[in-house]
Design a protein around this motif. Structure first.
Motif, PDB file in Angstrom:
ATOM      1  N   ILE A   1       0.835  -1.201   0.000  1.00 52.80           N
ATOM      2  CA  ILE A   1       0.000   0.000   0.000  1.00 52.80           C
ATOM      3  C   ILE A   1       0.866   1.247   0.000  1.00 52.80           C
ATOM      4  N   GLN A   2       1.909   1.259   0.842  1.00 53.49           N
ATOM      5  CA  GLN A   2       2.774   2.433   0.892  1.00 53.49           C
ATOM      6  C   GLN A   2       3.467   2.665  -0.453  1.00 53.49           C
ATOM      7  N   ALA A   3       3.932   1.619  -1.104  1.00 48.63           N
ATOM      8  CA  ALA A   3       4.569   1.772  -2.418  1.00 48.63           C
ATOM      9  C   ALA A   3       3.588   2.382  -3.419  1.00 48.63           C
ATOM     10  N   LEU A   4       2.341   1.964  -3.345  1.00 48.72           N
ATOM     11  CA  LEU A   4       1.316   2.511  -4.239  1.00 48.72           C
ATOM     12  C   LEU A   4       1.076   3.991  -3.943  1.00 48.72           C
ATOM     13  N   LEU A   5       0.984   4.339  -2.671  1.00 47.60           N
ATOM     14  CA  LEU A   5       0.785   5.740  -2.304  1.00 47.60           C
ATOM     15  C   LEU A   5       1.983   6.590  -2.715  1.00 47.60           C
ATOM     16  N   GLU A   6       3.183   6.027  -2.615  1.00 47.80           N
ATOM     17  CA  GLU A   6       4.377   6.747  -3.068  1.00 47.80           C
ATOM     18  C   GLU A   6       4.309   6.993  -4.574  1.00 47.80           C
ATOM     19  N   ARG A   7       3.862   5.994  -5.304  1.00 44.91           N
ATOM     20  CA  ARG A   7       3.766   6.128  -6.764  1.00 44.91           C
ATOM     21  C   ARG A   7       2.779   7.226  -7.171  1.00 44.91           C
ATOM     22  N   PHE A   8       1.705   7.385  -6.402  1.00 48.84           N
ATOM     23  CA  PHE A   8       0.642   8.325  -6.764  1.00 48.84           C
ATOM     24  C   PHE A   8       0.720   9.654  -6.024  1.00 48.84           C
ATOM     25  N   HIS A   9       1.780   9.893  -5.250  1.00 50.98           N
ATOM     26  CA  HIS A   9       1.798  11.099  -4.440  1.00 50.98           C
ATOM     27  C   HIS A   9       1.838  12.384  -5.267  1.00 50.98           C
ATOM     28  N   MET A  10       2.275  12.322  -6.497  1.00 56.46           N
ATOM     29  CA  MET A  10       2.271  13.524  -7.335  1.00 56.46           C
ATOM     30  C   MET A  10       0.977  13.677  -8.122  1.00 56.46           C
ATOM     31  N   VAL A  11       0.152  12.644  -8.121  1.00 57.12           N
ATOM     32  CA  VAL A  11      -1.114  12.673  -8.856  1.00 57.12           C
ATOM     33  C   VAL A  11      -2.258  13.132  -7.958  1.00 57.12           C
ATOM     34  N   LEU A  12      -2.227  12.726  -6.717  1.00 58.10           N
ATOM     35  CA  LEU A  12      -3.318  12.995  -5.787  1.00 58.10           C
ATOM     36  C   LEU A  12      -2.856  14.014  -4.742  1.00 58.10           C
ATOM     37  N   PRO A  13      -3.431  15.225  -4.758  1.00 57.29           N
ATOM     38  CA  PRO A  13      -2.970  16.288  -3.852  1.00 57.29           C
ATOM     39  C   PRO A  13      -2.935  15.886  -2.376  1.00 57.29           C
ATOM     40  N   SER A  14      -3.875  15.091  -1.923  1.00 55.79           N
ATOM     41  CA  SER A  14      -3.905  14.725  -0.501  1.00 55.79           C
ATOM     42  C   SER A  14      -2.703  13.880  -0.088  1.00 55.79           C
ATOM     43  N   LEU A  15      -1.988  13.300  -1.047  1.00 49.86           N
ATOM     44  CA  LEU A  15      -0.819  12.474  -0.728  1.00 49.86           C
ATOM     45  C   LEU A  15       0.490  13.259  -0.744  1.00 49.86           C
ATOM     46  N   LYS A  16       0.423  14.551  -0.986  1.00 45.43           N
ATOM     47  CA  LYS A  16       1.636  15.376  -1.066  1.00 45.43           C
ATOM     48  C   LYS A  16       2.126  15.853   0.293  1.00 45.43           C
ATOM     49  N   ARG A  17       1.543  15.323   1.368  1.00 39.40           N
ATOM     50  CA  ARG A  17       1.883  15.785   2.713  1.00 39.40           C
ATOM     51  C   ARG A  17       3.142  15.150   3.278  1.00 39.40           C
ATOM     52  N   GLY A  18       3.829  14.332   2.522  1.00 37.86           N
ATOM     53  CA  GLY A  18       5.089  13.766   2.973  1.00 37.86           C
ATOM     54  C   GLY A  18       5.052  12.266   3.181  1.00 37.86           C
ATOM     55  N   LYS A  19       6.249  11.701   3.214  1.00 38.66           N
ATOM     56  CA  LYS A  19       6.413  10.248   3.320  1.00 38.66           C
ATOM     57  C   LYS A  19       5.829   9.690   4.619  1.00 38.66           C
TER      58      LYS A  19
END
Length: 154
Positions: free
Chosen positions: A9-27
């Motif tokens: 799940i974390q790898a997937l969220l890392e992959r999409f962190h530039m696509v989905l604004p809510s995931l840009k809050r950091g690792k």
């Protein structure tokens, strides 16, 4: 495909962190979200050519009100308009129904016109307006118990 570990799940969220604004809050935020999804939710993705091109994270754990909740959904821009979002949303709805949910709820930014249009086309109606967003819901087909739509103009 269903993610089966917090690391997936974390790898997937890392992959999409530039696509989905809510995931840009950091690792650290993405790691915490991965653990939360693993413990309480489900995460699915669409693979193509060895990469995930879309994903959805959702919960089916409200067995009192029987509400599923779509937390995140994203499709890479080069794959949008090809049915990936619809495929993910359909999967979420079928899984929620199979888990005993009557409805699926989500929150969408008022500024995100394309997402609002997508949800509207797929049967989601606004049920609560907030300053920056709206809560939308959809009754799952053939779900038990009555449900009434308290719609508002979008």
């Amino acid at each position: 495909m269903l993610c089966r570990t917090p690391d997936e799940i974390q790898a997937l969220l890392e992959r999409f962190h530039m696509v989905l604004p809510s995931l840009k809050r950091g690792k650290a935020f993405r790691a915490a979200m991965a653990e939360k999804f693993f413990q309480h939710g489900k995460v699915v993705f669409i693979p193509e050519d060895g990469r995930a091109v879309g994903f959805a994270a959702f919960y089916c754990n409200d067995h009192v009100e029987r509400k599923g909740y779509l937390s995140m959904i994203a499709v890479y821009p080069d794959m949008q308009g090809k049915g990936c979002g619809k495929e993910l949303l359909t999967y979420v709805e079928h899984t929620a129904k199979d888990c005993g949910m009557r409805t699926v709820w989500l929150e969408v930014s008022k500024a995100n016109g394309s997402a609002r249009s997508f949800y509207r086309k797929n049967g989601y109606v606004p049920v609560e307006m907030r300053p920056e967003s709206m809560i939308c819901a959809k009754k799952l087909e053939n779900a038990s118990d009555e449900w009434t739509e308290d719609t508002h103009d979008v």
